[in-house]
Structure formats: C-alpha cells, structure tokens
Design a protein around this motif. Structure first.
Motif, PDB file in Angstrom:
ATOM      1  N   ARG A  17       0.817  -1.213   0.000  1.00 33.04           N
ATOM      2  CA  ARG A  17       0.000   0.000   0.000  1.00 33.04           C
ATOM      3  C   ARG A  17       0.858   1.274   0.000  1.00 33.04           C
ATOM      4  O   ARG A  17       0.430   2.329  -0.470  1.00 33.04           O
ATOM      5  N   THR A  20       1.052   3.230  -3.229  1.00 36.30           N
ATOM      6  CA  THR A  20      -0.092   3.924  -3.843  1.00 36.30           C
ATOM      7  C   THR A  20       0.176   5.415  -4.023  1.00 36.30           C
ATOM      8  O   THR A  20      -0.365   6.044  -4.933  1.00 36.30           O
ATOM      9  N   GLY A 281      -6.619  -1.953  -6.588  1.00 33.15           N
ATOM     10  CA  GLY A 281      -5.839  -0.817  -6.112  1.00 33.15           C
ATOM     11  C   GLY A 281      -5.835   0.240  -7.200  1.00 33.15           C
ATOM     12  O   GLY A 281      -5.094   0.117  -8.177  1.00 33.15           O
TER      13      GLY A 281
END
Length: 309
Positions: A17, A20, A281
């Motif tokens: 993550r 991102t 995502g």
C-alpha cells in the motif's frame, strides 16, 4: 499454505500500500477520478470458499480491460478460433494499449492481439447477438455463471462517462471498419464496449473468475466445464504475453503468473491448476497497471513460489 497466512498477507498488503502514493488515478475517464487512491484489497479463491480476503474486498469496481479476457472467451465459443484470429492477431506489442500505429503500419490492417483496445473492440464485435443489448446480456449471463453472482451489473455512470470520452476508441473503430475488420455500426459497438468495460465486480468475483480460467474452465461450484479447455489455455497464454499492457514482459519475469489488469485498478490472476486471485488498487503506474497491485503480486509470487516458469 497461502490461505492460512492471513497475518502475513495483511502485512504484505500494508507494505504494498505504501506504493499507492506514487500512482495516479485514470483521470482520462472522468468517473474513475472519484476512487480512493489509497485503497488496496486482495481476495484468493481455492475452489471452495474465498480462502483469503484482506482489505475491503466487497468494494466494487469496474472490469475495464479485464473484460477483454471474458469477451474473448465468449467470442471464441461463439465464432471459433479460425474466425476470431482471422480478424485479430496473437502477437504481443510494446506499444501502449490504446495505440493506433500498428493498425496503420501492419499488413493486413488487423489488431495485433485481443488485449489491446483495437483488438478488444474487434473481439466484442464478434459476440453473437441480435442487438447490442442482447450481446451485453449474454456477456453478463456468462459472468454470472463464472462467479456464481447473479447480481453483477454494469455501472451506468462509468459507461456513460467512457462513451463521452471514447474519441480514440472511436478512431480505432472507424479505421478497422474501413479496412474490413468488422461491419458493425461503430456507435453501437462503442456503446456495447463501454458497457462491457463498466461491468462492476468485487475482488472476490475476480478471484472466482481467475480460478475458473486457472482450472481448465470448470465451474467454481459444480466443476462442470464453462469454458472449453483449449479456450481456457488460450486465455492464460494471452494473459501471460499481453495481459499487463506493455509491461507484460517485465511482469512475466518478476511475477510469472497469468494476469490481466484494468485501468480501474483491478488485477485478475490465474495460477494454472491452482488459485484465482483478485486485487483492487486504483492508483496506477505509467502503463495503466495498479502500482500497489503489481508490487503485491510480485511479493506473493516470490514468497509462495507461484511463478509458472
């Protein structure tokens, strides 16, 4: 083993993550600008229950280019290999997914493969049906059967947003029609194609579709064939060679799993004779793939030795 490592998977999600922040939303489709770029979720399916689900796996998103795998399966079942591949090639390309240059320079003037936009438009034109709505209904029924989820529909807002901004796809379509790749009305085809791309799924739905393709086209519950074996093999081959746009070669080396991405941020992966994986995502890299999703799949592949090579 992978399904038992819930804590490890959660840790891998959090590590991936962090990427991102380096990605961007697909803002050329206005409706996709509304996604939360920090979202990352993972579902893994083993043929029974969802064996692992990390993150907000029930959140829905649109298939976008992942739909190209499913329209290809349906067109191959409708028309047969000879007809489909007389209009669309089988070769990877280093060009972007929406490029027109190879259509102009290749002879004959047919798309290089079904995973680029030109090829996907041509494939969608080959789905059998009396009207665009009939064709879309058949594709949705096919997806309902693959997932066991009869509630799957298309997102009207996303479809309308894509249709209004489909200038390049319109150009590709008119070029192909001029050169005899298909005879459909261009506006009807674009309407169908944008609705196809706007079909809304969850990570768990994606994982189940990936599982069917991974396991010789057999139904997730009854194990009866939904996709013929030879077509399931064709799908996996295109996913390996063309599934991650013009990053497919690097992805094959780093990850080595048949996979297909979409600009909404979804990734569907199929481990032959094994698991189906669904990832969401929405923050993308410069090639249109989920930046954190790519990192997550790379980590999964390395830790659990998932590469097919």
């Amino acid at each position: 083993m992978i399904c038992e490592d819930k804590e490890v998977l959660a840790s891998m999600i959090e590590e991936a993550r962090t990427y991102t922040g380096y990605g961007q939303l697909a803002d050329y489709i206005p409706a996709l600008r509304e996604a939360d770029p920090s979202v990352l979720s993972l579902a893994i399916y083993d043929g029974g229950e969802t064996c692992a689900a990390v993150g907000n796996v029930d959140e829905t998103f649109t298939l976008q280019s992942i739909s190209k795998v499913l329209s290809l399966a349906l067109a191959l079942m409708d028309q047969g290999e000879e007809e489909v591949f007389s209009r669309v090639g089988m070769e990877p390309t280093g060009d972007p997914f929406n490029s027109i240059i190879k259509l102009e320079t290749n002879q004959p003037n047919k798309p290089l493969n079904p995973m680029i936009n030109a090829g996907a438009l041509a494939v969608t034109s080959m789905i059998s049906g009396e009207t665009p709505d009939h064709k879309l209904g058949r594709l949705l029924t096919f997806i309902h059967e693959l997932t066991g989820n009869p509630e799957i529909r298309y997102d009207e807002k996303v479809a309308e947003s894509e249709l209004k901004t489909a200038h390049l796809n319109r150009s590709l379509s008119y070029f192909m029609k001029q050169h005899g790749v298909f005879d459909d009305d261009v506006e009807d085809l674009l309407d169908l194609y944008t609705k196809q791309c706007a079909i809304e799924v969850s990570c768990q739905d994606l994982a189940k579709i990936g599982y069917v393709i991974a396991n010789e086209g057999k139904h997730v519950f009854s194990k009866r064939p939904i996709i013929p074996l030879h077509i399931a093999r064709i799908l996996k081959t295109f996913m390996v060679t063309c599934g991650m746009y013009n990053a497919s070669g690097e992805f094959a080396i780093r990850v080595g799993i048949p996979a297909k991405s979409g600009v909404s941020g979804g990734i569907m992966a199929s481990i032959p004779h094994g698991l189906g994986i669904g990832i969401y995502g929405p923050a993308l890299d410069d090639r249109g793939n989920s930046i954190a999703g790519m990192k997550l799949l790379e980590s999964l592949s390395h830790r659990y030795d998932l590469s097919i090579f």
